[in-house]
Design an enzyme around this catalytic site. Sequence first.
Site, PDB file in Angstrom:
ATOM      1  N   GLY A  86       2.814   2.497  -2.412  1.00  0.00           N
ATOM      2  CA  GLY A  86       2.677   3.223  -3.678  1.00  0.00           C
ATOM      3  C   GLY A  86       1.402   4.055  -3.679  1.00  0.00           C
ATOM      4  N   TYR A 144      -2.906   2.663 -11.055  1.00  0.00           N
ATOM      5  CA  TYR A 144      -3.341   4.063 -11.179  1.00  0.00           C
ATOM      6  C   TYR A 144      -4.868   4.188 -11.216  1.00  0.00           C
ATOM      7  CZ  TYR A 144       1.549   5.200 -12.093  1.00  0.00           C
ATOM      8  OH  TYR A 144       2.901   5.356 -11.980  1.00  0.00           O
ATOM      9  N   GLY A 186       0.805  -1.230   0.000  1.00  0.00           N
ATOM     10  CA  GLY A 186       0.000   0.000   0.000  1.00  0.00           C
ATOM     11  C   GLY A 186       0.829   1.267   0.000  1.00  0.00           C
TER      12      GLY A 186
HETATM   13  C1  LIG Z   1       3.784   0.480  -9.386  1.00  0.00           C
HETATM   14  C2  LIG Z   1       4.306   0.560  -7.967  1.00  0.00           C
HETATM   15  C3  LIG Z   1       4.810   1.985  -7.668  1.00  0.00           C
HETATM   16  C4  LIG Z   1       3.184   0.190  -6.996  1.00  0.00           C
HETATM   17  O1  LIG Z   1       3.659   0.315  -5.673  1.00  0.00           O
HETATM   18  P1  LIG Z   1       3.105  -0.647  -4.514  1.00  0.00           P
HETATM   19  O2  LIG Z   1       3.517  -0.079  -3.212  1.00  0.00           O
HETATM   20  O3  LIG Z   1       3.516  -2.038  -4.803  1.00  0.00           O
HETATM   21  O4  LIG Z   1       1.520  -0.505  -4.749  1.00  0.00           O
HETATM   22  P2  LIG Z   1       0.350  -0.772  -3.711  1.00  0.00           P
HETATM   23  O5  LIG Z   1       0.793  -1.799  -2.713  1.00  0.00           O
HETATM   24  O6  LIG Z   1      -0.117   0.526  -3.185  1.00  0.00           O
HETATM   25  O7  LIG Z   1      -0.719  -1.417  -4.686  1.00  0.00           O
HETATM   26  C5  LIG Z   1      -2.022  -0.943  -4.793  1.00  0.00           C
HETATM   27  C6  LIG Z   1      -2.773  -1.751  -5.814  1.00  0.00           C
HETATM   28  O8  LIG Z   1      -2.178  -1.623  -7.117  1.00  0.00           O
HETATM   29  C7  LIG Z   1      -1.865  -2.901  -7.647  1.00  0.00           C
HETATM   30  N1  LIG Z   1      -0.544  -2.879  -8.251  1.00  0.00           N
HETATM   31  C8  LIG Z   1       0.601  -2.581  -7.644  1.00  0.00           C
HETATM   32  N2  LIG Z   1       1.630  -2.687  -8.504  1.00  0.00           N
HETATM   33  C9  LIG Z   1       1.087  -3.064  -9.671  1.00  0.00           C
HETATM   34  C10 LIG Z   1       1.626  -3.365 -10.933  1.00  0.00           C
HETATM   35  N3  LIG Z   1       2.937  -3.307 -11.196  1.00  0.00           N
HETATM   36  N4  LIG Z   1       0.765  -3.698 -11.912  1.00  0.00           N
HETATM   37  C11 LIG Z   1      -0.559  -3.772 -11.693  1.00  0.00           C
HETATM   38  N5  LIG Z   1      -1.131  -3.521 -10.499  1.00  0.00           N
HETATM   39  C12 LIG Z   1      -0.302  -3.187  -9.517  1.00  0.00           C
HETATM   40  C13 LIG Z   1      -1.813  -3.828  -6.453  1.00  0.00           C
HETATM   41  O9  LIG Z   1      -2.196  -5.129  -6.866  1.00  0.00           O
HETATM   42  C14 LIG Z   1      -2.782  -3.226  -5.483  1.00  0.00           C
HETATM   43  O10 LIG Z   1      -4.085  -3.684  -5.730  1.00  0.00           O
HETATM   44  P3  LIG Z   1      -4.875  -4.514  -4.578  1.00  0.00           P
HETATM   45  O11 LIG Z   1      -5.046  -3.526  -3.440  1.00  0.00           O
HETATM   46  O12 LIG Z   1      -6.130  -4.869  -5.278  1.00  0.00           O
HETATM   47  O13 LIG Z   1      -3.984  -5.645  -4.220  1.00  0.00           O
HETATM   48  C15 LIG Z   1       5.452  -0.479  -7.738  1.00  0.00           C
HETATM   49  O14 LIG Z   1       4.969  -1.759  -8.074  1.00  0.00           O
HETATM   50  C16 LIG Z   1       6.707  -0.182  -8.528  1.00  0.00           C
HETATM   51  O15 LIG Z   1       7.559   0.584  -8.083  1.00  0.00           O
HETATM   52  N6  LIG Z   1       6.854  -0.802  -9.719  1.00  0.00           N
HETATM   53  C17 LIG Z   1       8.055  -0.642 -10.519  1.00  0.00           C
HETATM   54  C18 LIG Z   1       8.184   0.751 -11.095  1.00  0.00           C
HETATM   55  C19 LIG Z   1       6.969   1.119 -11.935  1.00  0.00           C
HETATM   56  O16 LIG Z   1       6.493   0.333 -12.740  1.00  0.00           O
HETATM   57  N7  LIG Z   1       6.493   2.362 -11.735  1.00  0.00           N
HETATM   58  C20 LIG Z   1       5.381   2.906 -12.453  1.00  0.00           C
HETATM   59  C21 LIG Z   1       5.822   3.449 -13.775  1.00  0.00           C
HETATM   60  S1  LIG Z   1       4.446   4.088 -14.709  1.00  0.00           S
END
Ligand SMILES: CC(C)(COP(=O)(O)OP(=O)(O)OC[C@H]1O[C@@H](n2cnc3c(N)ncnc32)[C@H](O)[C@@H]1OP(=O)(O)O)[C@@H](O)C(=O)NCCC(=O)NCCS
Length: 172
Positions: free
Chosen positions: A121, A152, A119
């Site tokens: 992100g 998003y 959570g």
């Molecule tokens: C995308 C990112 C910032 C999310 O951060 P996080 O702390 O893992 O996200 P959260 O825990 O707040 O997730 C919230 C929801 O989004 C979903 N989610 C998180 N990462 C996701 C991903 N890569 N793809 C799809 N859904 C995703 C989760 O499943 C969660 O849904 P749920 O509550 O139904 O389980 C992280 O995965 C990341 O740093 N990824 C690599 C860099 C990246 O891709 N950045 C975005 C570039 S556009």
Amino acid sequence: MTFWKFFFNSTNINQIREENKNKKTKLLVKGLETNNIYLSTCKKINLEELEILCDAVGWVRRPLKKVKYALENSFLAISLFYKYGNDQRLIGFARVTSDGSFNATIWDVVIHPDFQGNGLGTLLMKQIIKELRTHDISTITLFADPDVLKFYKDIGFVIDPDGVKGMFWYPT
Ligand SMILES: CC(C)(COP(=O)(O)OP(=O)(O)OC[C@H]1O[C@@H](n2cnc3c(N)ncnc32)[C@H](O)[C@@H]1OP(=O)(O)O)[C@@H](O)C(=O)NCCC(=O)NCCS
């Protein structure tokens, strides 16, 4: 960044969750010791630490000089730190460019893989939106990697509102 400088520039995420307690948007952080996680809006970020964070998610390296310039010229930069003892580790980051009035665009959203899925992100994004709303900025945009759309969308971002298409120009 010295410990005290960090301390005065940062907010424990429990405080943020407390402030949002009565709002519709719940900022859940699952399974983490949140006492040790801080959010900072200080733009003076250790560039090597930022590079390590970006490397951890496989992003292509960018010239540090340009990253430094981009940070200095960003409207807002938010970092998440995991604090242990008198030390801390950068575990999350995002930055925003803006005209400070109408429009803002969010860039470089990243949470370290060790801390993903808790959570953080979502918390980072919601805090950005909150900060931008204090400036009465109403159009907030970003460029989402195709596999991150759900993340998003869950926060409230929509694709192509009113048929608007993002367009790009690159040097040929
Ligand atoms: C995308 C990112 C910032 C999310 O951060 P996080 O702390 O893992 O996200 P959260 O825990 O707040 O997730 C919230 C929801 O989004 C979903 N989610 C998180 N990462 C996701 C991903 N890569 N793809 C799809 N859904 C995703 C989760 O499943 C969660 O849904 P749920 O509550 O139904 O389980 C992280 O995965 C990341 O740093 N990824 C690599 C860099 C990246 O891709 N950045 C975005 C570039 S556009």
